[in-house]
Design a protein around this motif. Structure first.
Motif, short mmCIF file in Angstrom:
data_model
loop_
_atom_site.label_atom_id
_atom_site.label_comp_id
_atom_site.label_asym_id
_atom_site.label_seq_id
_atom_site.Cartn_x
_atom_site.Cartn_y
_atom_site.Cartn_z
N GLY A 177 -7.03 -2.10 -6.81
CA GLY A 177 -6.76 -3.32 -7.53
C GLY A 177 -5.66 -3.11 -8.56
O GLY A 177 -5.19 -1.99 -8.78
N PRO A 178 -5.24 -4.19 -9.22
CA PRO A 178 -4.10 -4.11 -10.14
C PRO A 178 -4.36 -3.22 -11.35
O PRO A 178 -3.42 -2.76 -12.00
N GLY A 179 -5.63 -2.95 -11.68
CA GLY A 179 -5.91 -2.11 -12.84
C GLY A 179 -6.04 -0.64 -12.52
O GLY A 179 -6.40 0.16 -13.41
N SER A 180 -5.75 -0.24 -11.27
CA SER A 180 -5.93 1.15 -10.88
C SER A 180 -5.01 2.09 -11.66
O SER A 180 -5.41 3.17 -12.09
N GLY A 181 -3.77 1.68 -11.83
CA GLY A 181 -2.83 2.52 -12.55
C GLY A 181 -3.24 2.72 -14.00
O GLY A 181 -3.21 3.85 -14.53
N THR B 232 -6.07 -0.10 1.17
CA THR B 232 -6.39 -1.52 0.99
C THR B 232 -5.16 -2.40 0.91
O THR B 232 -5.27 -3.63 0.96
N GLY B 233 -3.98 -1.80 0.75
CA GLY B 233 -2.77 -2.58 0.51
C GLY B 233 -2.55 -2.89 -0.95
O GLY B 233 -1.50 -3.43 -1.33
N GLU B 234 -3.52 -2.58 -1.82
CA GLU B 234 -3.39 -2.78 -3.25
C GLU B 234 -3.05 -1.44 -3.92
O GLU B 234 -3.06 -0.39 -3.27
N ASP B 235 -2.77 -1.48 -5.22
CA ASP B 235 -2.67 -0.24 -5.97
C ASP B 235 -4.02 0.48 -5.92
O ASP B 235 -5.07 -0.12 -6.18
#
Length: 507
Positions: free
Chosen positions: A71-75, A122-125
């Motif tokens: 998800g966007p918060g992975s980084g 997943t295609g996400e970060d």
């Protein structure tokens, strides 16, 4: 379709395919009702843009465990736990100290990997933390992740579901991934890996493209035939393509359930009269005392079931009560269950006492026929061969002369004589039932696929019976929708693309 020149259209305009995403297999969602095609995830009641995390390497003590985020918060989560100011190079394992961002407590020292989207599962970060697999380490890291804003634990199968929604894999590939995780035999692994790599999905996609093209041509005929931009012979071409597709799908359905048997296991039933050594055979094959063995006839009253790996094929082997006219109510129930299990068996190991079996070929065949349902594959096991003495020759003659018998072997569960021969025959029968998972076209592996393909076939049959172009187009639309439900891809824009590509309307 049976449509010729001069037929008038009955007011049918263009009817577009309904959009939407087909629900994932229920095993991926942990529920029994498919969710509606909404833009919001109804399972977790959060937007699909949330960041999720979970242990992806299984539970229990291990040397190394993998915790994954997506998800966007992975980084941001990776930076917070490692105390770094920059993310590590993509797809490169980097050694880092992992701390709780709220307490600054050192949790572990491990490897971290950064997978920026869309080049991730997943295609996400995505991020992965490879930490020591002790329960305390895992608990501490998961607790630290859970305290970060915008992160939450993943639902069962949610990583795979996100990969599906972002087009990283279709439903058949997702099912193949699940089967690969649960594969216990070599043949299961080969079949699951082949499906996960997309072979089955590509086959269904090709069929869907055939229907898309056929439907696009009919739509073009409906809308543009009066302008002479589309010739009537296009309907004959559609009929020919649909006929060929129907034959191909029918052949695919007539595969003897090989893929399903390989995936779920061949149900083999040990059957025979009382006290012929059925329970001894079960114990010998599974190499443990799974069933009670006694010289008293009728000891086995219930079905005893074990799972085996035979020559790389999965087998669910059942020991059943001896088949006879019982007077005891409990034994009668056991015999009833045995006969019911025989009716649903994929393979029968028919066990007879080699010392009492008739040596007349016709009588031997009749004794076997009273045990095995017609057309069910069978192996005839003549047990207690160690007691035959000099009578083996006469019994072998009875097996090789007269009416043909199924594959037959002499066996002694007491001494182990004939075990190798039995295992060889069993492996051959399993290979015939399951087939080679690496040979030929990919086979059906799910009853879900079979249900949708039968629906597709029914629509194609109705297509051939239609005399109206609009009604025929509707049946093609329905057939295509059934195929789309297998892979999870159903849309209308594909038809428009083919119309303008093949007919160049407006040029």
């Amino acid at each position: 379709m049976g449509l010729g020149g001069g037929h008038k259209l009955m007011g049918w305009g263009r009817v577009f395919l309904g959009g939407g995403v087909v629900a994932l297999p229920y095993a991926f969602m942990g529920c029994c009702v498919p969710p509606p095609p909404l833009t919001r995830c109804t399972l977790c009641s959060v937007a699909p843009g949330d960041t999720i995390f979970a242990v992806s390497s299984g539970h229990g003590r291990c040397g190394v465990a993998v915790i994954r985020t997506s998800g966007p918060g992975s980084g941001g989560a990776l930076l917070s736990l490692t105390g770094s100011t920059e993310l590590p190079p993509p797809r490169l394992m980097t050694l880092r100290r992992i701390r709780d961002p709220h307490t600054a407590e050192l949790l572990d020292r491990g490897l971290v990997v950064w997978f920026p989207g869309p080049q991730s599962f997943t295609g996400e970060d995505c991020a992965e933390l490879h930490v020591h697999g002790g329960p305390a380490v895992l608990s501490g890291v998961l607790r630290a992740l859970g305290r970060l804003s915008g992160l939450r634990p993943a639902e069962p199968g949610e990583f795979t579901r996100r990969a599906f929604h972002r087009g990283k894999l279709d439903l058949t590939a997702a099912e193949g991934l699940r089967d690969l995780i649960h594969a216990e035999t070599e043949a299961q692994r080969q079949q699951a890996l082949r499906q996960m790599e997309g072979e089955l999905g590509r086959l269904y996609q090709r069929w869907g493209e055939t229907l898309t093209q056929a439907l696009a041509h009919i739509e073009a005929y409906i809308d543009f035939s009066e302008d002479d931009n589309v010739e009537e012979e296009v309907l004959s071409q559609v009929d020919e393509a649909v006929r060929a597709l129907e034959q191909e799908i029918a052949a695919h359905l007539q595969d003897g359930r090989r893929g399903e048997l390989l995936r779920s296991g061949v149900h083999a039933v040990i059957a025979g009269p009382p006290n012929v050594g059925k329970s001894s055979l079960l114990n010998m094959l599974c190499q443990r005392p799974a069933a009670i063995v006694s010289p008293i006839a009728g000891t086995t009253r219930d079905v005893v079931e074990v799972s085996l790996n035979v020559s790389g094929y999965p087998v669910v082997l059942s020991d059943t009560a001896g088949l006879r006219d019982a007077t005891d109510p409990i034994e009668q129930e056991g015999v009833s269950r045995a006969r019911d299990r025989l009716q649903h068996a994929d393979l029968v190991l028919a066990v007879l006492d080699a010392t009492t079996v008739p040596t007349d070929p016709a009588e031997l065949g009749a004794a076997l026929g009273s045990l095995v349902p017609p057309s069910t594959p069978c192996i005839l096991v003549l047990n207690k061969a160690d007691l035959l003495g000099g009578h083996k020759g006469a019994l072998c003659d009875a097996c090789t002369h007269g009416p043909p018998l199924p594959p037959t072997t002499l066996l002694s569960c007491k001494t182990g004589e004939g075990t190798d021969s039995l295992l060889q025959l069993l492996g051959q029968q399993l290979a015939q039932l399951c087939g080679d998972p690496l040979a030929g076209s990919p086979t059906l592996t799910q009853s879900r696929h079979s249900t949708q393909l039968h629906g597709c076939m029914a629509a194609l049959v109705l297509y051939r019976q239609q005399q109206d172009v609009g009604m025929a187009a509707e049946q093609l639309r329905l057939a295509r929708r059934h195929l789309g439900r297998i892979t999870g891809h159903v849309g209308a824009e594909d038809i428009l693309d083919v119309i303008f590509r093949d007919f160049c309307i407006g040029k």
